[in-house]
Design an enzyme around this catalytic site. Structure first.
Site, mmCIF file in Angstrom:
data_model
loop_
_atom_site.group_PDB
_atom_site.id
_atom_site.type_symbol
_atom_site.label_atom_id
_atom_site.label_comp_id
_atom_site.label_asym_id
_atom_site.label_seq_id
_atom_site.Cartn_x
_atom_site.Cartn_y
_atom_site.Cartn_z
ATOM 1 N N ILE A 1 6.324 -7.408 5.300
ATOM 2 C CA ILE A 1 6.351 -8.724 4.664
ATOM 3 C C ILE A 1 6.303 -8.536 3.157
ATOM 4 C CG2 ILE A 1 5.224 -10.969 4.491
ATOM 5 C CD1 ILE A 1 4.007 -10.471 7.214
ATOM 6 N N PHE B 1 2.093 -5.287 4.350
ATOM 7 C CA PHE B 1 2.222 -6.375 3.373
ATOM 8 C C PHE B 1 2.427 -5.801 1.977
ATOM 9 C CE2 PHE B 1 -0.473 -8.021 6.737
ATOM 10 C CZ PHE B 1 -0.063 -9.332 6.906
ATOM 11 N N ASP B 2 3.345 -6.387 1.233
ATOM 12 C CA ASP B 2 3.355 -6.187 -0.211
ATOM 13 C C ASP B 2 2.141 -6.934 -0.776
ATOM 14 O OD1 ASP B 2 4.342 -5.603 -2.849
ATOM 15 O OD2 ASP B 2 4.986 -7.690 -2.952
ATOM 16 N N LYS B 3 1.611 -6.482 -1.924
ATOM 17 C CA LYS B 3 0.407 -7.130 -2.454
ATOM 18 C C LYS B 3 0.744 -8.349 -3.316
ATOM 19 C CE LYS B 3 -1.854 -5.633 -6.090
ATOM 20 N NZ LYS B 3 -1.949 -6.835 -6.971
#
Length: 774
Positions: free
Chosen positions: A662, A463-465
């Site tokens: 994502i 995941f991107d933050k």
């Protein structure tokens, strides 16, 4: 429309009659799309690949869309004229014409109507033949049995079975009367109307397909004087083709329902204030239009007047309406609530977010899933193998085991009929299309059947933050006044200095101040200090606002304030200081917050079988670790450049196999491309994000992820069920055929029944359901 007219329409300009005095010019077909009449399943795709592939430089230069009955020649295909393509398609028993949206739909309805009419006529003549048989076999005396014992169903069934048995064995008892043969012959002709031409061209090309297989069975039955069974096979096979066409149409209509989301006309407001209705396709960018309460929004745009809650569920899948006011963006297909909105269009009707969704969903079916590709390869080998086996069944027993030629010929025909791969071939595309349409209704855009399978096999997700695991918009998390100041004084001064700024931190302070009901007045002589802060004059006094680094530069930090600032930063919060030349007035803490329910969502992903969850961010390590600790991420990689994210995703693939990435679809593009599955977040209105990702979450809603994984597993389970069921039915009847216990009409009835079952099972995916597959 006949093929001649189609060919005429495919040349020249749409809507113009060709000049009879001028020669018709065939345009190069490379890059063109053709509507193929008769393209219903992968059998036809295989035929067209064989016929057209050699003309255009290989079958890989062709893209097929069974859902819409279209064939597209890629731009890099070898030059070939449109006339040549149309002629080559005609030689396969199908028809081709340049694809035109409106006309293609009309031709499709005409074809469906034709199949229904011919199937109905075939069934009617079978009934006529049966009535003739009953009349000539002793009249309708048994009808009294039905009238005198209406409740005795076992007796009714016995009577019906006797009639069917006598029909099936009529040739063994006596020659079938000519009127009966004529009736059953007409039933054969009408039932085989859409099969015989394809079968002829299959024979001409020495390519065994299901059409040839069925015609061999029908002609063989007539040859041994089994007219009733020949008619029944024709009718039931025609019925199975009609069912196949209906099922594809049913799935197509589920996708086409998206087209109804946006109205075709718009209420335009001109410069004089007059309102008029015009077609949506004629509205230019920058036009003002009115949307009344309860109406659908026809175009993408920005609100310039009014306030109203808007239901964006048709586009995003969001359960709650979103309040829209001046400067907010709205999307075609969403539904206006209680207020009237005046909107300024930002995109043409052909370029709206909805238009992109429709186009991509329409193209998605051409990107076939692995299961579809497997079925096509299997059927390519299976059909000729069955014909060879049937030939062996016909020849070997009479030659070597003293069997009856008629008896074993009949058994070979039964084997041919039950071996028809209709149910097997149709099962997968119907399931895939239904799954794609269902996901689109949930606000999940899956860009091909190949990607519907991928979520079921995922082992890890990166995941991107910012904007993915977190909301992406920082908020004020704490106010800490010093030196006798109050929170209201601190916020008033900070808001005044930031009043004209568009920085995310400034917006957070201004929003928080407004929410507290504190008035905001702009400061004078505001000066921005790049990378440090801002200074200005507020109520006649000089104030400054800046980062802790700027505070250190001013040498105004004291131990008490320093300790507080360090403690806040260690929890991942950004510290903003406000002060004047005399002292520090206080600190404001700002931080991006985890998405609502994100911890529960991640836990649901683990329950769906995801083994490892990773955060990738360019943010500082302290902030990243703090967010990860709050939400339960397994592994954190911080302070990354885009190239670093790609490297980490590569390492994850080596370790876990199937990995999804994502992100926001733009900044994370390289990592999205490297992952086995790229999923874009926050893409509503972002064409670039929609184009980049394999899957797009239109509503910016991570809670759809567990549903997506469950939906993928459910789709694969239904595909497996259909394949196993179809093969089991065929294997069982093949054994019965060898044993002489199955008749032709029983075999085709079983095959048609299997087609109905797999179609119905596949269409269950149109209902989103309460997916619980793990």
């Amino acid at each position: 429309m006949n093929s001649c007219n189609q060919a005429k329409k495919s040349c020249g300009c749409a809507g113009e009659k060709p000049d009879a005095s001028q020669p018709t010019v065939s345009m190069p077909a490379s890059g063109m799309t053709f509507k193929i009449e008769g393209l219903d399943c992968t059998e036809e795709v295989a035929i067209l690949k064989s016929a057209i592939g050699s003309l255009v430089g290989g079958s890989d230069k062709l893209v097929f869309d069974i859902l819409n009955g279209r064939m597209t020649l890629l731009p890099d295909a070898e030059p070939v004229t449109e006339k040549t393509i149309i002629k080559a398609v005609t030689l396969t028993g199908m028809k081709a014409a340049r694809w035109q949206a409106g006309q293609a739909q009309a031709d499709e309805k005409q074809l469906h109507r034709s199949k229904t009419v011919y199937t109905t006529l075939s069934g009617m003549f079978i009934i006529v033949g049966m009535l003739i048989h009953i009349a000539m076999a002793g009249g309708f005396t048994d009808a009294q049995t039905f009238l005198s014992h209406p409740e005795n169903w076992s007796l009714h069934w016995a009577v019906i079975t006797d009639y069917l048995t006598s029909l099936a064995n009529a040739h063994a008892q006596q020659a079938m009367p000519l009127p009966e043969k004529i009736a059953f012959g007409l039933a054969v002709i009408f039932g085989a109307r859409h099969v015989m031409v394809k079968a002829f061209y299959a024979l001409k090309r020495l390519r065994a397909d299901m059409n040839l297989l069925m015609m061999v069975a029908v002609i063989g039955a007539i040859f041994i004087d089994e007219w009733f069974e020949a008619a029944t096979v024709s009718f039931l096979f025609s019925l199975s083709l009609a069912i196949e066409s209906w099922s594809i149409g049913r799935a197509r209509h589920a996708v086409e329902a998206l087209l109804d989301l946006a109205p075709s006309t718009v209420t335009i407001k001109d410069e004089s204030g007059q309102e008029r209705r015009v077609p949506a396709a004629e509205v230019s960018i920058g036009s003002r239009f009115i949307v009344a309460p309860g109406d659908k929004i026809p175009l993408d745009g920005d609100v310039i007047s009014g306030f109203s809650p808007v239901n964006q569920a048709p586009i995003t899948g969001e359960s709650m309406p979103v309040a829209k006011q001046v400067d907010d963006e709205v999307f075609a297909g969403s539904i206006n609530g209680e207020g009237t909105l005046e909107i300024k269009s930002s995109k043409l009707a052909s370029d709206t977010t909805l238009a992109h969704i429709i186009r991509l969903v329409g193209e998605a079916h051409s990107k076939r899933a692995e299961a579809e590709q497997w079925v096509e390869k299997f059927a390519r080998i299976y059909t000729p193998a069955v014909m060879i086996l049937a030939l062996a069944v016909f020849i070997i027993p009479p030659l070597f085991l003293e069997g009856s030629w008629n008896e074993w010929f009949y058994r070979a025909l039964v084997l041919l009929v039950i071996a028809c791969p209709c149910a097997l071939v149709i099962s997968t595309p119907v399931s895939i299309v239904a799954a794609l349409a269902s996901a689109a209704r949930q606000g999940i855009l899956i860009k091909g059947g190949i990607y519907i399978e991928a979520p079921a096999h995922l082992n890890a997700i990166a995941f991107d933050k910012t904007g993915t695991l977190t909301a992406g918009d920082p908020i004020v998390t704490g106010i800490y006044p010093f030196n006798g100041h109050s929170e209201e004084e601190l916020l008033s001064r900070a808001a005044a200095l930031e009043a004209r700024s568009n920085h995310p931190l400034a917006k957070a302070i201004l929003q928080y101040t407004e929410n507290r009901g504190i008035g905001i007045a702009s400061a004078d002589n505001v000066t921005i200090l790049p990378g440090k802060g801002v200074t200005g004059l507020f109520n006649g006094a000089d104030f400054w606002l800046g980062s802790r680094r700027y505070l250190l530069e001013r040498s105004q930090e004291v131990p008490e304030i320093s300790e507080k600032a360090i403690a806040l930063e260690q929890t991942g919060q950004t510290v903003i200081a406000i002060g004047n030349d005399r002292h520090i007035c206080g600190l404001i803490a700002v931080a991006d917050q985890p998405r609502a329910q994100i911890k529960a969502i991640l836990q649901s992903l683990r329950e769906k079988g995801i083994k490892h969850l990773v955060m990738l961010t360019g943010d500082n390590r302290v902030t990243a670790n703090n967010i990860a600790a709050q939400i339960g991420i397994d592994e954190v990689h911080a302070e990354l450049l885009p190239a670093d994210k790609v490297e980490i995703v590569s390492q994850m693939i080596e370790k876990y196999g199937q990995v999804a990435m994502i992100g926001d679809g733009v900044n994370d593009a390289p990592a999205l491309g490297r992952a086995n599955l790229g999923i874009a977040m926050g893409v509503l209105g972002s064409d670039a994000a929609i184009e980049i990702a394999d899957i797009a979450l239109m509503g910016d809603d991570l809670s759809k992820l567990p549903w997506l994984i469950g939906h993928s597993k459910r789709t694969l389970a239904i595909i497996r069920q259909n394949i196993i069921f179809a093969l089991t039915i065929k294997a069982a009847f093949a054994l019965l055929a060898f044993a002489g216990l199955a008749t032709l009409w029983e075999a085709i009835a079983a095959d048609t029944g299997a087609s109905l079952v797999v179609v119905a099972n596949g269409l269950r995916l149109l209902r989103p359901g309460n997916v619980s597959a793990k």
